[in-house]
Design a protein around this motif. Structure first.
Motif, PDB file in Angstrom:
ATOM      1  N   VAL A 147       0.951  -1.147   0.026  1.00  0.00           N
ATOM      2  CA  VAL A 147       0.181  -0.186   0.009  1.00  0.00           C
ATOM      3  C   VAL A 147       1.184   1.290  -0.099  1.00  0.00           C
ATOM      4  N   SER A 148       0.708   2.069  -0.786  1.00  0.00           N
ATOM      5  CA  SER A 148       1.467   3.600  -0.900  1.00  0.00           C
ATOM      6  C   SER A 148       0.596   4.463  -0.668  1.00  0.00           C
ATOM      7  N   ALA A 149       0.990   5.367   0.361  1.00  0.00           N
ATOM      8  CA  ALA A 149       0.239   6.810   0.751  1.00  0.00           C
ATOM      9  C   ALA A 149       1.212   7.662   0.758  1.00  0.00           C
ATOM     10  N   GLY A 150       1.270   8.485  -0.339  1.00  0.00           N
ATOM     11  CA  GLY A 150       2.341   9.512  -0.424  1.00  0.00           C
ATOM     12  C   GLY A 150       3.570   8.693  -0.838  1.00  0.00           C
ATOM     13  N   SER A 151       4.776   9.062   0.300  1.00  0.00           N
ATOM     14  CA  SER A 151       5.975   8.380  -0.088  1.00  0.00           C
ATOM     15  C   SER A 151       6.183   7.290   0.962  1.00  0.00           C
ATOM     16  N   VAL A 152       4.988   6.786   1.867  1.00  0.00           N
ATOM     17  CA  VAL A 152       5.140   5.853   2.806  1.00  0.00           C
ATOM     18  C   VAL A 152       4.631   4.388   2.109  1.00  0.00           C
ATOM     19  N   LYS A 153       5.448   3.445   2.265  1.00  0.00           N
ATOM     20  CA  LYS A 153       4.906   2.196   1.757  1.00  0.00           C
ATOM     21  C   LYS A 153       4.587   1.318   2.917  1.00  0.00           C
ATOM     22  N   PHE A 154       3.569   0.469   2.841  1.00  0.00           N
ATOM     23  CA  PHE A 154       2.915  -0.396   3.808  1.00  0.00           C
ATOM     24  C   PHE A 154       3.008  -1.800   3.120  1.00  0.00           C
ATOM     25  N   GLU A 155       4.126  -2.700   3.581  1.00  0.00           N
ATOM     26  CA  GLU A 155       4.162  -3.854   3.199  1.00  0.00           C
ATOM     27  C   GLU A 155       3.215  -4.938   3.977  1.00  0.00           C
ATOM     28  N   CYS A 156       2.191  -5.383   3.325  1.00  0.00           N
ATOM     29  CA  CYS A 156       1.162  -6.263   3.853  1.00  0.00           C
ATOM     30  C   CYS A 156       1.550  -7.787   3.594  1.00  0.00           C
ATOM     31  N   HIS A 157       1.791  -8.616   4.609  1.00  0.00           N
ATOM     32  CA  HIS A 157       2.191  -9.773   4.330  1.00  0.00           C
ATOM     33  C   HIS A 157       1.038 -10.930   4.837  1.00  0.00           C
ATOM     34  N   HIS A 158       0.591 -11.949   4.066  1.00  0.00           N
ATOM     35  CA  HIS A 158      -0.279 -12.983   4.679  1.00  0.00           C
ATOM     36  C   HIS A 158       0.582 -13.818   5.552  1.00  0.00           C
ATOM     37  N   GLY A 159      -0.089 -14.310   6.862  1.00  0.00           N
ATOM     38  CA  GLY A 159       0.567 -15.060   7.617  1.00  0.00           C
ATOM     39  C   GLY A 159      -0.027 -15.585   8.568  1.00  0.00           C
ATOM     40  N   ARG A 160      -0.464 -17.158   8.255  1.00  0.00           N
ATOM     41  CA  ARG A 160      -1.481 -17.667   8.868  1.00  0.00           C
ATOM     42  C   ARG A 160      -1.182 -17.756  10.453  1.00  0.00           C
ATOM     43  N   GLY A 161      -1.787 -17.119  11.341  1.00  0.00           N
ATOM     44  CA  GLY A 161      -1.515 -16.912  12.531  1.00  0.00           C
ATOM     45  C   GLY A 161      -2.731 -17.566  13.619  1.00  0.00           C
ATOM     46  N   GLU A 162      -3.053 -16.301  14.264  1.00  0.00           N
ATOM     47  CA  GLU A 162      -4.526 -16.273  15.059  1.00  0.00           C
ATOM     48  C   GLU A 162      -5.692 -17.022  14.241  1.00  0.00           C
ATOM     49  N   THR A 163      -5.753 -16.339  13.010  1.00  0.00           N
ATOM     50  CA  THR A 163      -6.712 -16.464  11.948  1.00  0.00           C
ATOM     51  C   THR A 163      -6.017 -16.940  10.418  1.00  0.00           C
ATOM     52  N   ASP A 164      -7.109 -17.668   9.890  1.00  0.00           N
ATOM     53  CA  ASP A 164      -6.684 -17.878   8.345  1.00  0.00           C
ATOM     54  C   ASP A 164      -6.548 -16.540   7.451  1.00  0.00           C
ATOM     55  N   ASP A 165      -7.049 -15.378   7.850  1.00  0.00           N
ATOM     56  CA  ASP A 165      -7.041 -14.390   7.310  1.00  0.00           C
ATOM     57  C   ASP A 165      -5.991 -13.373   7.725  1.00  0.00           C
ATOM     58  N   ALA A 166      -5.173 -13.748   8.563  1.00  0.00           N
ATOM     59  CA  ALA A 166      -4.184 -12.832   9.361  1.00  0.00           C
ATOM     60  C   ALA A 166      -3.185 -12.307   8.374  1.00  0.00           C
ATOM     61  N   ALA A 167      -2.867 -10.988   8.604  1.00  0.00           N
ATOM     62  CA  ALA A 167      -1.786 -10.417   7.952  1.00  0.00           C
ATOM     63  C   ALA A 167      -0.788  -9.577   8.811  1.00  0.00           C
ATOM     64  N   TRP A 168       0.425  -9.425   8.535  1.00  0.00           N
ATOM     65  CA  TRP A 168       1.244  -8.356   9.299  1.00  0.00           C
ATOM     66  C   TRP A 168       1.615  -7.474   8.321  1.00  0.00           C
ATOM     67  N   VAL A 169       2.017  -6.003   9.004  1.00  0.00           N
ATOM     68  CA  VAL A 169       2.208  -5.073   8.251  1.00  0.00           C
ATOM     69  C   VAL A 169       3.444  -4.485   8.706  1.00  0.00           C
ATOM     70  N   TYR A 170       4.660  -4.145   7.761  1.00  0.00           N
ATOM     71  CA  TYR A 170       5.911  -3.631   7.928  1.00  0.00           C
ATOM     72  C   TYR A 170       6.007  -2.107   7.199  1.00  0.00           C
ATOM     73  N   ILE A 171       6.388  -1.007   7.794  1.00  0.00           N
ATOM     74  CA  ILE A 171       6.654   0.186   7.124  1.00  0.00           C
ATOM     75  C   ILE A 171       8.079   0.517   7.277  1.00  0.00           C
ATOM     76  N   PRO A 172       8.556   0.139   5.882  1.00  0.00           N
ATOM     77  CA  PRO A 172      10.083   0.198   5.920  1.00  0.00           C
ATOM     78  C   PRO A 172      10.611   1.532   6.129  1.00  0.00           C
ATOM     79  N   GLN A 173      10.135   2.528   5.832  1.00  0.00           N
ATOM     80  CA  GLN A 173      10.744   3.983   6.080  1.00  0.00           C
ATOM     81  C   GLN A 173      10.520   4.329   7.371  1.00  0.00           C
ATOM     82  N   ARG A 174       9.672   3.773   8.342  1.00  0.00           N
ATOM     83  CA  ARG A 174       9.561   4.002   9.595  1.00  0.00           C
ATOM     84  C   ARG A 174      10.182   2.961  10.532  1.00  0.00           C
ATOM     85  N   LYS A 175      10.538   1.805  10.103  1.00  0.00           N
ATOM     86  CA  LYS A 175      11.214   0.703  10.756  1.00  0.00           C
ATOM     87  C   LYS A 175      10.209   0.366  11.872  1.00  0.00           C
TER      88      LYS A 175
END
Length: 175
Positions: A147-175
């Protein structure tokens, strides 16, 4: 021990420049970008007004995007209040992003609302109604999505965890 877990504490902390972490029954994050605020989760159906108020203490900017980490009602059901706020302010509706399986979860929740209400009443020792209105993602992903919003990128990754629809998000510019 002194406060019920469903009552918002109002506690939040800026964990990186422009990244606010809100401690709650279900935590959520708000991130300032040049194109508005991006939410990672949106809070619960039972405390939508408080969630909006907390985000508005962070900033008045338009909600640009909401990313659901999964479809549980305490993580994804605060979105309706943000949409209503945007409509009353006559601003564009926020984009909603989630894993493809979120839609199936919401569909299942609609079919089992009565049952889920009974389970929640037992789990939380009091009357509980189960929501029947859901803001479905308008952008789905399977494995990864950026996801891009301005210059900020949000990396969304599916990762089955608590649920089958789970995702985690990483923001490289903000670490």
């Amino acid at each position: 021990a002194q406060q019920h877990p469903l009552i918002p504490t109002g506690e939040y902390e800026e964990v990186a420049a422009g990244v606010m972490f809100y401690r709650w029954f279900a935590n959520f994050v708000a991130v300032k970008t040049e194109e508005g605020i991006v939410l990672v989760d949106t809070g619960a159906h039972f405390n939508q007004a408080e969630t909006v108020a907390l985000v508005r203490r962070f900033g008045p900017e338009r909600i640009n995007t909401a990313i659901y980490t999964h479809g549980h009602v305490d993580h994804a059901l605060g979105m309706a209040a943000f949409i209503a706020e945007g409509q009353s302010n006559k601003v564009a509706r926020a984009r909603v992003v989630g894993h493809r399986a979120v839609a199936a979860r919401f569909d299942r929740y609609k079919r089992t609302a009565g049952y889920n209400g009974l389970v929640s009443a037992r789990q939380f020792s009091g009357p509980a109604s189960w929501p029947t209105h859901y803001v479905y993602p308008d952008t789905y992903f399977d494995d990864r999505f950026t996801v891009s919003a301005g210059s900020v990128k949000f990396e969304c990754h599916h990762g089955r965890g608590e649920t089958d629809d789970a995702a985690w998000v990483y923001i490289p510019q903000r670490k």
